[in-house]
Design a protein around this motif. Sequence first.
Motif, PDB file in Angstrom:
ATOM      1  N   LEU A   1      -7.332  -5.131   1.183  1.00 30.85           N
ATOM      2  CA  LEU A   1      -6.894  -4.115   2.226  1.00 30.85           C
ATOM      3  C   LEU A   1      -8.008  -4.339   3.340  1.00 30.85           C
ATOM      4  O   LEU A   1      -7.550  -4.569   4.717  1.00 30.85           O
ATOM      5  CB  LEU A   1      -7.046  -2.535   1.772  1.00 30.85           C
ATOM      6  CG  LEU A   1      -5.873  -2.246   0.912  1.00 30.85           C
ATOM      7  CD1 LEU A   1      -6.168  -0.891   0.478  1.00 30.85           C
ATOM      8  CD2 LEU A   1      -4.678  -2.252   2.084  1.00 30.85           C
ATOM      9  N   GLU A   2      -9.194  -4.418   3.338  1.00 28.49           N
ATOM     10  CA  GLU A   2     -10.057  -4.804   4.241  1.00 28.49           C
ATOM     11  C   GLU A   2      -9.809  -5.875   5.208  1.00 28.49           C
ATOM     12  O   GLU A   2      -9.738  -6.074   6.315  1.00 28.49           O
ATOM     13  CB  GLU A   2     -11.482  -4.681   3.668  1.00 28.49           C
ATOM     14  CG  GLU A   2     -12.537  -4.558   4.899  1.00 28.49           C
ATOM     15  CD  GLU A   2     -14.123  -4.700   4.148  1.00 28.49           C
ATOM     16  OE1 GLU A   2     -14.320  -4.165   2.969  1.00 28.49           O
ATOM     17  OE2 GLU A   2     -14.851  -5.393   4.726  1.00 28.49           O
ATOM     18  N   ALA A   3      -9.531  -7.125   4.346  1.00 30.99           N
ATOM     19  CA  ALA A   3      -9.253  -8.274   4.880  1.00 30.99           C
ATOM     20  C   ALA A   3      -8.007  -8.347   5.741  1.00 30.99           C
ATOM     21  O   ALA A   3      -7.797  -9.028   6.689  1.00 30.99           O
ATOM     22  CB  ALA A   3      -9.415  -9.508   3.829  1.00 30.99           C
TER      23      ALA A   3
ATOM     24  N   GLN B   1       0.770  -1.291  -0.077  1.00 31.33           N
ATOM     25  CA  GLN B   1       0.192  -0.057   0.160  1.00 31.33           C
ATOM     26  C   GLN B   1       0.845   1.453  -0.075  1.00 31.33           C
ATOM     27  O   GLN B   1       1.649   1.403   0.684  1.00 31.33           O
ATOM     28  CB  GLN B   1      -1.008  -0.018   1.167  1.00 31.33           C
ATOM     29  CG  GLN B   1      -2.133   0.791   1.038  1.00 31.33           C
ATOM     30  CD  GLN B   1      -2.996   0.894   2.228  1.00 31.33           C
ATOM     31  OE1 GLN B   1      -2.791   0.201   3.063  1.00 31.33           O
ATOM     32  NE2 GLN B   1      -3.658   2.008   2.274  1.00 31.33           N
TER      33      GLN B   1
ATOM     34  N   ASN C   1      -6.783  -5.807   7.328  1.00 30.50           N
ATOM     35  CA  ASN C   1      -7.140  -5.415   8.682  1.00 30.50           C
ATOM     36  C   ASN C   1      -7.521  -6.254   9.834  1.00 30.50           C
ATOM     37  O   ASN C   1      -7.843  -5.902  10.979  1.00 30.50           O
ATOM     38  CB  ASN C   1      -7.586  -4.114   8.905  1.00 30.50           C
ATOM     39  CG  ASN C   1      -6.761  -2.886   7.936  1.00 30.50           C
ATOM     40  OD1 ASN C   1      -5.664  -3.064   8.120  1.00 30.50           O
ATOM     41  ND2 ASN C   1      -7.611  -2.398   6.958  1.00 30.50           N
ATOM     42  N   GLU C   2      -8.282  -7.589   9.404  1.00 33.64           N
ATOM     43  CA  GLU C   2      -8.786  -8.258  10.242  1.00 33.64           C
ATOM     44  C   GLU C   2      -7.618  -8.955  11.205  1.00 33.64           C
ATOM     45  O   GLU C   2      -6.640  -9.058  10.969  1.00 33.64           O
ATOM     46  CB  GLU C   2      -9.388  -9.442   9.676  1.00 33.64           C
ATOM     47  CG  GLU C   2     -10.639  -8.978   8.247  1.00 33.64           C
ATOM     48  CD  GLU C   2     -11.827  -8.904   9.051  1.00 33.64           C
ATOM     49  OE1 GLU C   2     -12.199  -9.658   9.956  1.00 33.64           O
ATOM     50  OE2 GLU C   2     -12.691  -8.460   8.477  1.00 33.64           O
TER      51      GLU C   2
ATOM     52  N   ALA D   1      -9.439  -3.152  -2.557  1.00 35.31           N
ATOM     53  CA  ALA D   1      -9.927  -2.552  -1.554  1.00 35.31           C
ATOM     54  C   ALA D   1     -10.485  -3.658  -0.449  1.00 35.31           C
ATOM     55  O   ALA D   1     -10.187  -3.617   0.591  1.00 35.31           O
ATOM     56  CB  ALA D   1     -11.264  -1.720  -2.055  1.00 35.31           C
ATOM     57  N   SER D   2     -10.930  -4.901  -1.304  1.00 37.90           N
ATOM     58  CA  SER D   2     -11.190  -5.798  -0.543  1.00 37.90           C
ATOM     59  C   SER D   2      -9.991  -6.544   0.285  1.00 37.90           C
ATOM     60  O   SER D   2     -10.186  -7.131   1.233  1.00 37.90           O
ATOM     61  CB  SER D   2     -11.785  -6.922  -1.547  1.00 37.90           C
ATOM     62  OG  SER D   2     -12.266  -7.881  -0.951  1.00 37.90           O
TER      63      SER D   2
ATOM     64  N   ALA E   1     -11.235 -12.244   0.931  1.00 41.17           N
ATOM     65  CA  ALA E   1     -11.567 -10.902   0.183  1.00 41.17           C
ATOM     66  C   ALA E   1     -12.106 -11.577  -1.273  1.00 41.17           C
ATOM     67  O   ALA E   1     -12.348 -10.558  -1.872  1.00 41.17           O
ATOM     68  CB  ALA E   1     -10.110 -10.262  -0.220  1.00 41.17           C
TER      69      ALA E   1
END
Lengths: 542, 314
Positions: B205-207, B124, B209-210, B202-203, B235
């Motif tokens: 990145l979201e995963a 990122q 942060n889990e 995006a998907s 993701a």
Amino acid sequence: MNKKYRNLLTALLVIALFAVYGCSSNNNNAGSSGSASAGASAGASTGTAASAEPAAADLATELRFPLAQQVPTLDPHLALNTNVYVTLNIFEGLFAFDANFKPVPMLAESYDLSEDGKTYTFHLRHGVKFHNGKEMKAEDVVASLNRWKSVTGRAQASLGDSEFKTKDEYTVELALGEPRNDILAQLSHVLNNAAIMPKEVVEAAGPDGVKEYIGTGPFKFVEWKQDQYVHVAKFDDYQPVSAEPSGLSGKKEAFLKDVYFDIVTDSATRFSSFLAGTYDYVDVSLDNLPQVQGLSDVKLNKNLGSDINLVFNKKSPLFSNVKYREAVAAVLDADEILLGTVNSPDLYRLNPSYMYPENKTWYSEAGKENYNQKNADKAKQLLQEAGYNGQEVTLLTTKELGGSFYNATIVVQKELESIGVKTKLDINDFATLLKKRADANAWDIYVGLFTMPSTPSQLLYLNPTYGFADDAKLAELTKQLTAASTDEEIKTANDALQQYEWEYLAAVKIGDTYSQSATRDKLTGLTTLAGYPNLANTKLAK
Amino acid sequence: MAFYIARRLLATVPVLFVLSVIVFLIIYLIPGDPAAVMLGDGASPETIEALREQLGLNLPLLPQYARWVGHAFQGNLGDSFFMRQPVSEALAEHLGPTFSLAVLAEIVAVAVAVPLGIRAASRQGSLSDKALTGFSLFGITVPGFVLSMFTVLLFSVQLKWLPVSGYKPLSDGLWTHLKYLILPAVSLGIVQAALLARVTRASMLEAMNESFVKTALAKGVSERGIVYKHVLRNALLPILTVVGGSFGTLIAGAAVIESIFNIPGMRQMLVNSVQRRDYAVIQGVVLFVAFAYVLVNLVVDLLYAAVDPRIRLK
């Protein structure tokens, strides 16, 4: 559970793939013979030097020819525009136009005209074979021409109730109610061509056209893949006439074994394919002109194309009054309209006649004082006399067909507005335009491009179905014109008709336009008449 | 699950019915006469009238619709006025090119977008991340037809590697088949890839942060293992949704690309049919496309369950 899902989905996908590819390969088998050799010509190099007379061994046997528009029908009696590119290579009529639009015998050996000018006797050539092997005889001609007459408006207007009749095996007679001098021109015209087909084919035809495409021409029909291509092949039993080739008439010999008319509606794609070597002929737009001029092995041709006319709806509230029609004729600036349509001064010419100057018999400059007047003051005066008070004038047009109808119309619109006429542009797709144009309440003015008028009696806008011309004097003059027999009589009557047309103003002639095409030097012998290609005698060097 | 599939398929029936009414009304309300288009300017009025009679165009609206629905329920979508063949046959013929193109374009899209998206997410803010943003912007803003014209100029006209236009079926050989489809598939695929790459990023990145990522890190799983085994798997659902949606779009849309490359696909057939008012074909294609959309969505839903065992379909 997870595995079960996966297996099931995989199975589903595999089945779907098989189903789709199964269908597509099945029905493409029929077409694959027609397309198998495309790769070869697509990869052909463009650098081959051209020689004037290539020997037979150096000739390519296949030509791919791009068509810019869809082919709705291959029935020659119904064929117009793009269809004709194909049909005129498959079918022939009793007569065909030479380069000067003069009718020359093709399937007819000769003809006699009775003293009173009312009875035509056509003597047919012997031994002419149809593509199905049958010999052409009088019964085929009679069946074909009577059907041609029943389905085409132009032929009906000319022939009235008269019918073609068999006199003997090789003689056909046409007895008219009154003398007419345009019969041979009608029989030669490329649009709604009076093609001769076998009697059985004609009799089996439905309202949507003949079901088999069998003619006598140098190429025979092989396959029509809708929206993709039409494949024709050399007809080995073709019997040429001995006269010199000219226009669409004279001796024809097929040097190409297979011709594919590819339907490529996108002009950029057509031109790229030409540059890549898939095609050796292409229509050239102004945008592409510099690229063509940069190629050393390519020749640029300029062909006389369509003429532009402004047609009035003679039943509309305003234009039923001749004063309004005169006002419009007074303001029009032909140069401006033509330039706006074709974008180059090289691609149009002014012409006050409703016929082309090349057409020696029917060209007339009578009435030319009313052509290209550019007189806004006179136009305003006429509007005032007619009592104009701001009624809206509907201009009917389409952006299809290459955009030229639309371009011409917006220039006309601008000129009308310059004298204070309120206008509305009604833009439609072509199918809607056809429907609206037949409706007297839907429009006032229509600016259109017209293909190759060959006699004044064929001018669509002089007959009632097209713009609703309804005038006793116009009808009488047209009748006198077609009845004239000597050259002098024809000239007098023709001048009188065209003079009157400039007074009655069924339509206002704007001018003639040219189209451009490019041929690679290795393609020789291709002749065109009003843009329509005659592929007989065409040779393609390897 | 079989019950689930059956229910989903049955649910399309009312959708198709409503759609057929709308399509029927629209095409009959716009002016234009197939008989006049077919026979042209030169035909006599009687000939046009005879053809209208033969085609059944003189019947009032309701009987025409009733007749059509009656036939449709027997699996007969009517006959094309212009192609002189049954609509179902024409559909089957034109579906092949469209389907091949859609599959190939989707492969291009996924092959380009997913690795790019993964790489951008795992780095990122890096150069490759910024490059992806640039690529997405390019893909979304440059229309497919512009891209296709440039690729044609380069690969067909200049280099002469690939044909300018046309189509050859698979039965002519795999390479021949592909040769004609590469340029249109790339032109279509790049546009889809742009969207897909952004969603993948995006998907991912979201995963990332889990909390399970932290656990994995703490357990000592390699970065590679985390990205591909843990994060990507989690993701995948939004990515699948977008792939499904884009496949639907590829089947239904992009008439321009088919027209530029002269591919005899379903979309080109639809555009031609609208121009000449070939009513039966218009209806057939629209219904088929609607059905295909429903089917693609169903497959995507089933894939959810395959990818994510937490989802159970009933």
